[in-house]
Design an enzyme around this catalytic site. Structure first.
Site, PDB file in Angstrom:
ATOM      1  N   GLU A   1      -5.921  -2.959  -1.431  1.00 33.12           N
ATOM      2  CA  GLU A   1      -6.453  -4.077  -0.636  1.00 33.12           C
ATOM      3  C   GLU A   1      -7.596  -4.802  -1.338  1.00 33.12           C
ATOM      4  O   GLU A   1      -8.071  -5.821  -0.867  1.00 33.12           O
ATOM      5  CB  GLU A   1      -6.963  -3.547   0.716  1.00 33.12           C
ATOM      6  CG  GLU A   1      -5.871  -3.163   1.692  1.00 33.12           C
ATOM      7  CD  GLU A   1      -5.407  -1.716   1.564  1.00 33.12           C
ATOM      8  OE1 GLU A   1      -5.603  -1.118   0.489  1.00 33.12           O
ATOM      9  OE2 GLU A   1      -4.853  -1.194   2.546  1.00 33.12           O
TER      10      GLU A   1
ATOM     11  N   LYS B   1     -13.794  18.560  10.253  1.00 37.79           N
ATOM     12  CA  LYS B   1     -14.888  18.553  11.222  1.00 37.79           C
ATOM     13  C   LYS B   1     -15.100  19.975  11.718  1.00 37.79           C
ATOM     14  O   LYS B   1     -14.231  20.553  12.351  1.00 37.79           O
ATOM     15  CB  LYS B   1     -14.554  17.609  12.376  1.00 37.79           C
ATOM     16  CG  LYS B   1     -14.494  16.175  11.876  1.00 37.79           C
ATOM     17  CD  LYS B   1     -14.390  15.146  12.974  1.00 37.79           C
ATOM     18  CE  LYS B   1     -14.583  13.770  12.334  1.00 37.79           C
ATOM     19  NZ  LYS B   1     -14.047  12.698  13.098  1.00 37.79           N
TER      20      LYS B   1
ATOM     21  N   THR C   1       0.858  -1.185   0.000  1.00 39.78           N
ATOM     22  CA  THR C   1       0.000   0.000   0.000  1.00 39.78           C
ATOM     23  C   THR C   1       0.897   1.239   0.000  1.00 39.78           C
ATOM     24  O   THR C   1       2.072   1.148   0.348  1.00 39.78           O
ATOM     25  CB  THR C   1      -0.870   0.047   1.271  1.00 39.78           C
ATOM     26  OG1 THR C   1       0.005   0.068   2.396  1.00 39.78           O
ATOM     27  CG2 THR C   1      -1.776  -1.156   1.363  1.00 39.78           C
TER      28      THR C   1
ATOM     29  N   TRP D   1     -19.607  17.717   9.047  1.00 38.00           N
ATOM     30  CA  TRP D   1     -18.452  17.273   8.276  1.00 38.00           C
ATOM     31  C   TRP D   1     -18.388  18.045   6.959  1.00 38.00           C
ATOM     32  O   TRP D   1     -19.376  18.148   6.246  1.00 38.00           O
ATOM     33  CB  TRP D   1     -18.576  15.777   7.945  1.00 38.00           C
ATOM     34  CG  TRP D   1     -18.283  14.890   9.100  1.00 38.00           C
ATOM     35  CD1 TRP D   1     -17.992  15.262  10.380  1.00 38.00           C
ATOM     36  CD2 TRP D   1     -18.254  13.460   9.081  1.00 38.00           C
ATOM     37  NE1 TRP D   1     -17.786  14.154  11.159  1.00 38.00           N
ATOM     38  CE2 TRP D   1     -17.943  13.039  10.389  1.00 38.00           C
ATOM     39  CE3 TRP D   1     -18.453  12.494   8.090  1.00 38.00           C
ATOM     40  CZ2 TRP D   1     -17.832  11.688  10.731  1.00 38.00           C
ATOM     41  CZ3 TRP D   1     -18.357  11.165   8.427  1.00 38.00           C
ATOM     42  CH2 TRP D   1     -18.038  10.761   9.733  1.00 38.00           C
TER      43      TRP D   1
HETATM   44  P1  AMP Z   1      -4.618   2.855  -3.419  1.00 39.87           P
HETATM   45  O1  AMP Z   1      -4.638   1.686  -2.530  1.00 39.87           O
HETATM   46  O2  AMP Z   1      -3.290   3.536  -3.479  1.00 39.87           O
HETATM   47  O3  AMP Z   1      -5.150   2.524  -4.773  1.00 39.87           O
HETATM   48  O4  AMP Z   1      -5.588   3.945  -2.784  1.00 39.87           O
HETATM   49  C1  AMP Z   1      -6.935   3.648  -2.533  1.00 39.87           C
HETATM   50  C2  AMP Z   1      -7.648   4.899  -2.101  1.00 39.87           C
HETATM   51  O5  AMP Z   1      -7.646   5.863  -3.154  1.00 39.87           O
HETATM   52  C3  AMP Z   1      -9.105   4.684  -1.790  1.00 39.87           C
HETATM   53  O6  AMP Z   1      -9.310   4.160  -0.502  1.00 39.87           O
HETATM   54  C4  AMP Z   1      -9.656   6.096  -1.952  1.00 39.87           C
HETATM   55  O7  AMP Z   1      -9.425   6.887  -0.808  1.00 39.87           O
HETATM   56  C5  AMP Z   1      -8.830   6.638  -3.086  1.00 39.87           C
HETATM   57  N1  AMP Z   1      -9.570   6.498  -4.344  1.00 39.87           N
HETATM   58  C6  AMP Z   1      -9.473   5.528  -5.271  1.00 39.87           C
HETATM   59  N2  AMP Z   1     -10.313   5.765  -6.296  1.00 39.87           N
HETATM   60  C7  AMP Z   1     -10.978   6.910  -6.001  1.00 39.87           C
HETATM   61  C8  AMP Z   1     -12.000   7.663  -6.637  1.00 39.87           C
HETATM   62  N3  AMP Z   1     -12.497   7.327  -7.825  1.00 39.87           N
HETATM   63  N4  AMP Z   1     -12.449   8.768  -6.003  1.00 39.87           N
HETATM   64  C9  AMP Z   1     -11.949   9.151  -4.814  1.00 39.87           C
HETATM   65  N5  AMP Z   1     -10.989   8.480  -4.160  1.00 39.87           N
HETATM   66  C10 AMP Z   1     -10.510   7.373  -4.739  1.00 39.87           C
END
Ligand code: AMP
Length: 549
Positions: free
Chosen positions: A337, A445, A192, A450
């Site tokens: 994940e 917040k 991650t 929110w």
């Molecule tokens: P990663 O594991 O690096 O792919 O990051 C995942 C995170 O990216 C998610 O939990 C979201 O917070 C953010 N994310 C992924 N796709 C989107 C989307 N289309 N809009 C907003 N946030 C996103």
């Protein structure tokens, strides 16, 4: 009366879902379908599923001869190319684990991740030779290095025990007896991005990968077809390029791999020459492509659909693609994940007769739930809240391609009742459309309410003078936190004042959300996967004083 014995078993074949079957299928029935890569050496290289499979067998022979065994980790530090595809299939196919490392990380992060994964071999692209040479002495488990090129292109600076990819596989046979094993065996691994603490390893299995690839092809997911030409701009080191190297072979679709050149002009030229019909990537990449499309006054030949995920797709970006250039946009959401796909935005037929204005609030949502992923929204007290499209809370997910336990972790990552908390704040409606309102840690917040930083950013970038925007919460004695809007200006536009920006925003967001302060910057800090680093902004603006109201 129900019988008390064992339940009656189905009498169907019990065949494990193995990754090799994907490339085997494509090589056999779509053998002449092309894989086109912009190589790291420069020229465009053309190959086919048949040739990739043949070379994956050579590589499988070489890895086995070297002594790579079941469960061993083999790392890649590489761009999207046909060679990387060969690695995906050869490594997983011999029951080892293909660990794709994010090449944009700092030296310290690379060292931590490679040592934590205990990688035995590191394959790297030519342009990363200096990085690898710099960190090699700190990599405690890597025994051998392979530079992904031919012997004629050996870089000057490389660790001692480095061999060229073409030399490694050169003499090997194109036939390999692929083993059959349990489908829950580990196949690949991705860490991650580590925005909250140390990066954590997600270990995908053959079963999770194949199920995710099959689900990716559904019409309401990516709708991959044989006549598509698919360009994953999303890197193969970021959640396996959203699974495209596994799903395109199911569709028998040609793949176009962009290599290291991801700027608007290079992407445009490659897409135009190869007739790419569907491209996948994060919003920042598409901004570059759109600017180039605007400059040349057209879209690349054959460009039909763009999948935007990884960060929120704003109404502005959707309009630029759809209205200015006739390219359909599908917003999507997922995470490392989750292999990564969770939702993809396609409109249900009942919305098709609506005006574009009425459709837009649905189109900007992250998307509609994909069969195979289950979701729920939970409030701060842990109670499940209704799927009414209004109530927001923590988004929990579960399903066969979602993490259970991080690599080497002592305990499961799940809640007591078996769900994974995504760390996103979202709403979910009865049609299965999910809308992210924020990351749990980014939400502001204010006075018991929110404020969605994402919502405010998306509203701000619709202003003609604002190119990029980030919103963070600044501590406030009365309200707890108030939003600070940090913007990068669009070139050639006059900078608006805070009051002008607030007037612009006031029709789009609740009054409470209007920012208390505005700062202009030359650039925003971006992480290794193209997301704005809010944590960095929060520390840069620690102690910031909001103007008196
Ligand atoms: P990663 O594991 O690096 O792919 O990051 C995942 C995170 O990216 C998610 O939990 C979201 O917070 C953010 N994310 C992924 N796709 C989107 C989307 N289309 N809009 C907003 N946030 C996103």
């Amino acid at each position: 009366m129900a019988s008390m014995g064992d339940p009656m078993q189905g009498l169907m074949m019990d065949m494990p879902l193995l990754i090799t079957s994907l490339i085997q299928f494509a090589a056999q029935y779509h053998g002449d379908t092309e894989i086109v890569s912009r190589s790291v050496e420069g020229p465009v290289r053309r190959t086919t599923y048949r040739q990739v499979f043949a070379r994956a067998q050579k590589l499988a022979n070489a890895l086995t001869a070297y002594g790579i065994q079941s469960g061993d980790r083999v790392a890649t530090l590489a761009w999207n190319t046909d060679l990387h595809l060969e690695l995906y299939y050869a490594v997983s196919g011999i029951e080892a684990v293909c660990h794709t490392v994010n090449l944009r990380l700092s030296d310290e992060e690379l060292i931590y991740i490679i040592n934590h994964a205990e990688d035995r071999i590191l394959f790297f692209d030519l342009d990363l030779a200096e990085t690898v040479d710099r960190i090699a002495s700190k990599l405690t488990t890597v025994e051998r290095y392979v530079v992904m090129t031919g012997p004629d292109h050996m870089p000057a600076r490389i660790p001692d025990n480095t061999v060229a990819y073409e030399t490694l596989i050169g003499e090997e046979s194109e036939r390999f007896a692929w083993p059959t094993f349990n489908e829950n065996t580990a196949a690949s691994m991705c860490y991650t991005s580590g925005t909250t603490g140390k990066p954590k390893g997600v270990l995908y299995s053959h079963r999770s990968t194949v199920l995710h690839a099959m689900a990716s092809c559904y019409a309401s997911t990516l709708d991959l077809r044989t006549h598509d030409v698919v360009l994953p701009v999303v890197p193969m080191f970021h959640v396996n390029a959203w699974g495209v190297p596994y799903s395109a072979p199911i569709a028998g679709a040609p793949l176009v791999m962009p290599g290291p050149k991801l700027d608007g002009e290079n992407l445009f030229n490659l897409m135009d020459a190869e007739g790419v019909s569907i491209a996948l990537g994060v919003p920042t990449v598409w901004m570059g492509l759109l600017d180039h499309m605007d400059a040349v006054g057209r879209k690349p030949n054959g460009f039909d659909r763009v999948i935007i995920g990884g960060a929120a797709a704003s109404e502005t970006i959707i309009d630029r693609f759809e209205l200015d250039h006739g390219v359909k946009v599908h917003h999507a959401w997922g995470m490392t994940e989750m292999s990564p796909i969770g939702v993809v935005n396609t409109l249900k037929p009942k919305f098709s007769d609506m005006s574009r204005k009425e459709q837009m609030p649905i189109k900007v949502k992250q998307g509609r739930i994909v069969y195979g992923v289950d979701m729920r929204i939970v409030d701060d007290a842990g109670s499940v809240i209704p799927n009414d499209g209004q109530s927001s809370g923590r988004l929990h997910v579960r399903g066969p391609w979602i993490v259970d336990t991080y690599f080497k972790a002592d305990e499961s990552a799940l809640t007591e009742d078996g769900w994974f908390d995504t760390g996103d704040i979202a709403t979910l409606d009865a049609d299965g459309y999910m809308h992210i309102t924020d990351r749990a840690k980014d939400i502001i917040k204010s006075g018991g309410e929110w404020i969605s930083s994402v919502g405010l950013e998306n509203a701000a970038i619709a202003h003609p003078a604002i190119k990029l925007a980030a919103v963070i919460g600044i501590p406030h004695p009365k309200w707890q936190e108030r939003p600070l809007l940090i913007c990068v200006a669009e070139e050639g536009e006059e900078l608006p004042s805070l009051a002008q920006v607030k007037t612009f925003l006031s029709d789009q967001v609740p009054k409470l959300w209007l920012p208390d302060a505005l700062e202009w910057v030359d650039e925003l800090p971006l992480g290794a996967t193209g997301k704005i680093l809010k944590a960095d902004l929060r520390s840069s603006y620690a102690g910031y004083t909001l103007p008196e109201k």
